[in-house]
Design a protein around this motif. Structure first.
Motif, PDB file in Angstrom:
ATOM      1  N   LEU A  91      -1.157  35.429 113.517  1.00 46.46           N
ATOM      2  CA  LEU A  91      -2.032  34.848 112.505  1.00 46.46           C
ATOM      3  C   LEU A  91      -3.111  35.829 112.070  1.00 46.46           C
ATOM      4  CD1 LEU A  91      -2.528  31.360 114.205  1.00 46.46           C
ATOM      5  CD2 LEU A  91      -0.874  31.944 112.414  1.00 46.46           C
ATOM      6  N   ARG A  92      -3.569  35.653 110.844  1.00 51.30           N
ATOM      7  CA  ARG A  92      -4.733  36.388 110.348  1.00 51.30           C
ATOM      8  C   ARG A  92      -5.743  35.354 109.852  1.00 51.30           C
ATOM      9  NH1 ARG A  92      -4.704  37.553 104.794  1.00 51.30           N
ATOM     10  NH2 ARG A  92      -5.561  39.623 105.194  1.00 51.30           N
ATOM     11  N   LYS A  93      -7.022  35.611 110.112  1.00 50.07           N
ATOM     12  CA  LYS A  93      -8.059  34.639 109.783  1.00 50.07           C
ATOM     13  C   LYS A  93      -8.882  35.099 108.581  1.00 50.07           C
ATOM     14  CE  LYS A  93     -11.830  31.963 111.862  1.00 50.07           C
ATOM     15  NZ  LYS A  93     -12.771  31.853 113.010  1.00 50.07           N
ATOM     16  N   GLU A  94      -9.114  34.168 107.651  1.00 49.00           N
ATOM     17  CA  GLU A  94     -10.010  34.391 106.523  1.00 49.00           C
ATOM     18  C   GLU A  94     -10.969  33.212 106.467  1.00 49.00           C
ATOM     19  OE1 GLU A  94      -8.175  35.140 102.788  1.00 49.00           O
ATOM     20  OE2 GLU A  94      -6.713  36.573 103.610  1.00 49.00           O
ATOM     21  N   GLY A  95     -12.222  33.462 106.790  1.00 50.70           N
ATOM     22  CA  GLY A  95     -13.173  32.364 106.841  1.00 50.70           C
ATOM     23  C   GLY A  95     -12.779  31.377 107.918  1.00 50.70           C
ATOM     24  N   GLU A  96     -12.575  30.130 107.531  1.00 50.10           N
ATOM     25  CA  GLU A  96     -12.178  29.096 108.489  1.00 50.10           C
ATOM     26  C   GLU A  96     -10.680  28.827 108.467  1.00 50.10           C
ATOM     27  OE1 GLU A  96     -14.565  25.718 107.492  1.00 50.10           O
ATOM     28  OE2 GLU A  96     -16.345  26.493 108.522  1.00 50.10           O
ATOM     29  N   LEU A  97      -9.943  29.626 107.701  1.00 47.07           N
ATOM     30  CA  LEU A  97      -8.503  29.389 107.553  1.00 47.07           C
ATOM     31  C   LEU A  97      -7.686  30.466 108.254  1.00 47.07           C
ATOM     32  CD1 LEU A  97      -8.218  28.342 103.801  1.00 47.07           C
ATOM     33  CD2 LEU A  97      -8.112  26.870 105.809  1.00 47.07           C
ATOM     34  N   TYR A  98      -6.561  30.024 108.818  1.00 45.97           N
ATOM     35  CA  TYR A  98      -5.581  30.948 109.385  1.00 45.97           C
ATOM     36  C   TYR A  98      -4.348  30.983 108.477  1.00 45.97           C
ATOM     37  CZ  TYR A  98      -8.031  31.344 113.855  1.00 45.97           C
ATOM     38  OH  TYR A  98      -8.947  31.626 114.838  1.00 45.97           O
ATOM     39  N   TYR A  99      -3.850  32.203 108.260  1.00 45.74           N
ATOM     40  CA  TYR A  99      -2.628  32.426 107.495  1.00 45.74           C
ATOM     41  C   TYR A  99      -1.654  33.193 108.384  1.00 45.74           C
ATOM     42  CZ  TYR A  99      -5.468  31.359 103.369  1.00 45.74           C
ATOM     43  OH  TYR A  99      -6.298  30.750 102.455  1.00 45.74           O
ATOM     44  N   PRO A 100      -0.354  33.121 108.101  1.00 43.99           N
ATOM     45  CA  PRO A 100       0.571  33.990 108.836  1.00 43.99           C
ATOM     46  C   PRO A 100       0.249  35.445 108.521  1.00 43.99           C
ATOM     47  CG  PRO A 100       1.686  32.905 106.997  1.00 43.99           C
ATOM     48  CD  PRO A 100       0.340  32.264 107.117  1.00 43.99           C
ATOM     49  N   LEU A 101       0.475  36.325 109.472  1.00 42.78           N
ATOM     50  CA  LEU A 101       0.150  37.739 109.307  1.00 42.78           C
ATOM     51  C   LEU A 101       0.829  38.334 108.074  1.00 42.78           C
ATOM     52  CD1 LEU A 101      -1.344  40.155 110.531  1.00 42.78           C
ATOM     53  CD2 LEU A 101       0.708  40.635 111.881  1.00 42.78           C
ATOM     54  N   SER A 102       1.997  37.833 107.741  1.00 39.35           N
ATOM     55  CA  SER A 102       2.718  38.318 106.564  1.00 39.35           C
ATOM     56  C   SER A 102       1.994  37.987 105.263  1.00 39.35           C
ATOM     57  CB  SER A 102       4.125  37.708 106.518  1.00 39.35           C
ATOM     58  OG  SER A 102       4.038  36.297 106.311  1.00 39.35           O
ATOM     59  N   ASN A 103       1.074  37.020 105.319  1.00 41.54           N
ATOM     60  CA  ASN A 103       0.336  36.557 104.141  1.00 41.54           C
ATOM     61  C   ASN A 103       1.280  36.030 103.065  1.00 41.54           C
ATOM     62  OD1 ASN A 103      -2.297  36.086 103.178  1.00 41.54           O
ATOM     63  ND2 ASN A 103      -2.180  37.840 101.797  1.00 41.54           N
ATOM     64  N   SER A 104       2.429  35.536 103.507  1.00 37.87           N
ATOM     65  CA  SER A 104       3.461  35.084 102.568  1.00 37.87           C
ATOM     66  C   SER A 104       4.120  33.822 103.093  1.00 37.87           C
ATOM     67  CB  SER A 104       4.511  36.182 102.377  1.00 37.87           C
ATOM     68  OG  SER A 104       5.658  35.678 101.718  1.00 37.87           O
ATOM     69  N   ALA A 105       3.977  32.727 102.372  1.00 36.50           N
ATOM     70  CA  ALA A 105       4.633  31.484 102.768  1.00 36.50           C
ATOM     71  C   ALA A 105       6.159  31.605 102.726  1.00 36.50           C
ATOM     72  CB  ALA A 105       4.149  30.332 101.881  1.00 36.50           C
ATOM     73  N   PRO A 106       6.745  32.221 101.685  1.00 37.01           N
ATOM     74  CA  PRO A 106       8.206  32.387 101.695  1.00 37.01           C
ATOM     75  C   PRO A 106       8.704  33.202 102.894  1.00 37.01           C
ATOM     76  CG  PRO A 106       7.365  32.685  99.478  1.00 37.01           C
ATOM     77  CD  PRO A 106       6.174  32.623 100.385  1.00 37.01           C
ATOM     78  N   SER A 107       7.949  34.229 103.289  1.00 34.31           N
ATOM     79  CA  SER A 107       8.350  35.014 104.467  1.00 34.31           C
ATOM     80  C   SER A 107       8.284  34.161 105.726  1.00 34.31           C
ATOM     81  CB  SER A 107       7.448  36.241 104.624  1.00 34.31           C
ATOM     82  OG  SER A 107       7.685  37.162 103.586  1.00 34.31           O
ATOM     83  N   LEU A 108       7.261  33.302 105.818  1.00 34.40           N
ATOM     84  CA  LEU A 108       7.159  32.408 106.972  1.00 34.40           C
ATOM     85  C   LEU A 108       8.354  31.468 107.022  1.00 34.40           C
ATOM     86  CD1 LEU A 108       5.605  31.173 109.369  1.00 34.40           C
ATOM     87  CD2 LEU A 108       4.463  29.668 107.710  1.00 34.40           C
ATOM     88  N   VAL A 109       8.739  30.914 105.875  1.00 32.30           N
ATOM     89  CA  VAL A 109       9.890  30.013 105.828  1.00 32.30           C
ATOM     90  C   VAL A 109      11.148  30.735 106.283  1.00 32.30           C
ATOM     91  CG1 VAL A 109      11.421  28.724 104.277  1.00 32.30           C
ATOM     92  CG2 VAL A 109       8.941  28.491 104.061  1.00 32.30           C
ATOM     93  N   ARG A 110      11.318  31.964 105.836  1.00 31.87           N
ATOM     94  CA  ARG A 110      12.491  32.742 106.243  1.00 31.87           C
ATOM     95  C   ARG A 110      12.480  32.962 107.754  1.00 31.87           C
ATOM     96  NH1 ARG A 110      11.994  36.094 102.645  1.00 31.87           N
ATOM     97  NH2 ARG A 110      10.841  37.753 103.687  1.00 31.87           N
ATOM     98  N   TYR A 111      11.324  33.278 108.305  1.00 28.27           N
ATOM     99  CA  TYR A 111      11.213  33.480 109.746  1.00 28.27           C
ATOM    100  C   TYR A 111      11.507  32.191 110.509  1.00 28.27           C
ATOM    101  CZ  TYR A 111       9.275  34.204 114.359  1.00 28.27           C
ATOM    102  OH  TYR A 111       9.124  34.261 115.727  1.00 28.27           O
TER     103      TYR A 111
END
Length: 389
Positions: free
Chosen positions: A93-113
């Protein structure tokens, strides 16, 4: 433990999470994930403007439609467990403010994973398959789909709500739940734009930062954010949160929605600033985009700096109605909390659970709803383990 066979209805975030949770703990189990869509993970791929705001770092219960239910659930599985579980599944994960995103910063990449992870764990994906009904007994559950009947040891509904039909959730299973005796809190669109009376189409497409204020009989709303003007109303994240607030609190047509374009200035301070700048006849062009400057010019010409300052601090709109399910991000309503136990297992039928958005729980924008999906999944997974062990 003997091999168990579990059906998960809905390849939503909660459905995918549940398959990962069960198979990570019980690699010999047979897990079948049914979804009526032909494409896997469509709704996740669209979240967070394509980046997937997967968790909120401070998921305050007040951000949820049922704060008590969320708080009691979070006590069972605290936030650090939610975060560490994603990392254990191989999702850095990567954090921006109070939000966490996948390190890839890509929802489609997360779905593929996620799809690759399910495949490696042996999950069966049954896409383009509509679940029509189910029949539980003390020892098993027979599931009827568009492909035929199949028996399972347990069935979990992760089928979402009625929002985002083009992304795979249409609410069609709620009539089935109702036939099985569940109380369904009426479904309404949440996190959507709103239509307002006497909207100004010339402002469509403009964005302004503002504090948004509204009141119902029972509660008040105040939140700052960016407002997007539409030809028939208002949009933007702060408006999405407002819309859910208005719907949850039964706001009537005509409810006042106020924009304060200068929340960091008092009206008196704004009057002084306007009087200073109004010495230049074109001063509004420095304040606003052209269409908005023209909109406020009439107010200035009619009522001077005092009237303009009041309008900028109290720009009132009259709520007409929310946009429909097709434009909403989450569904308000769903299977009643009273029909499930603390582990989200049915109180009415054996070997049946509900997780995620198909339950009567929704939250504001900003990773709160995906946090609920993961939280309800991990609690339900532990309950299923206890039942099937």
């Amino acid at each position: 433990m003997s091999t168990m066979k579990v059906a998960i209805v809905g390849a939503s975030a909660s459905g995918i999470y549940l398959a990962l949770s069960l198979l990570s703990r019980h690699p010999s189990w047979k897990v079948v994930l049914f979804d009526q869509e032909a494409k896997f993970g469509k709704k996740i791929a669209a979240t967070g403007n394509g980046r997937c705001n997967i968790l909120h770092d401070q998921p305050s219960p007040e951000r949820y439609s049922d704060p008590e239910w969320f708080a009691s659930s979070l006590q069972r599985v605290p936030f650090h467990v939610l975060k560490s579980t994603l990392e254990e599944w191989g999702i850095p994960l990567r954090k921006e403010g109070e939000l966490y995103y996948p390190l890839s910063n890509s929802a489609p990449s997360l779905v593929r994973y996620l799809g690759q992870s399910l495949k490696s764990l042996g999950a069966k994906l049954s896409l383009s398959t509509k679940v029509l009904d189910y029949r539980p007994t003390r020892d098993s559950v027979s599931v009827t789909t568009s492909q035929g009947k199949e028996d399972f040891d347990y069935v979990v509904f992760a089928s979402g709500g009625a929002s985002g039909k083009n992304l795979g959730s249409d609410g069609s299973l709620f009539s089935t739940f109702s036939r099985h005796g569940y109380s369904i809190v009426p479904l309404r669109p949440g996190l959507s734009p709103i239509k307002t009376q006497k909207a100004d189409p010339s402002l469509a497409g403009l964005r302004v930062d503002a504090k948004v204020i509204s009141h119902t009989v029972s509660a008040s709303f105040e939140e700052e954010g960016q407002v997007l003007f539409k030809k028939d109303g208002l949009s933007g994240i702060v408006i999405f949160n407002l819309e859910s607030f208005l719907v949850r609190h039964g706001a009537k047509k005509g409810t006042l929605v106020t924009l304060d374009l200068f929340p960091n200035k008092t009206e008196e301070e704004l009057v002084s600033a306007l009087k200073r700048d109004a010495k230049r006849p074109h001063f509004l062009s420095a304040y606003f985009p052209e269409a908005l400057a023209n909109h406020f010019l009439a107010e200035f010409r009619s009522n001077g700096c005092q009237g303009l300052a009041h309008k900028l601090k109290h720009w009132d709109f009259s709520f007409e109605e929310p946009y429909g399910f097709e434009d909403s991000q989450v569904t308000i309503g769903g299977v009643s909390r009273l029909d499930v136990d603390a582990s989200f297992a049915s109180k009415k039928e054996p070997r049946v659970s509900f997780i995620g958005e198909c339950l009567n729980m929704d939250a504001d924008c900003g990773g709160y709803n995906l946090t609920w999906c993961l939280l309800s999944t991990l609690i339900a997974a532990e309950g299923i383990h206890e039942i099937l062990r």
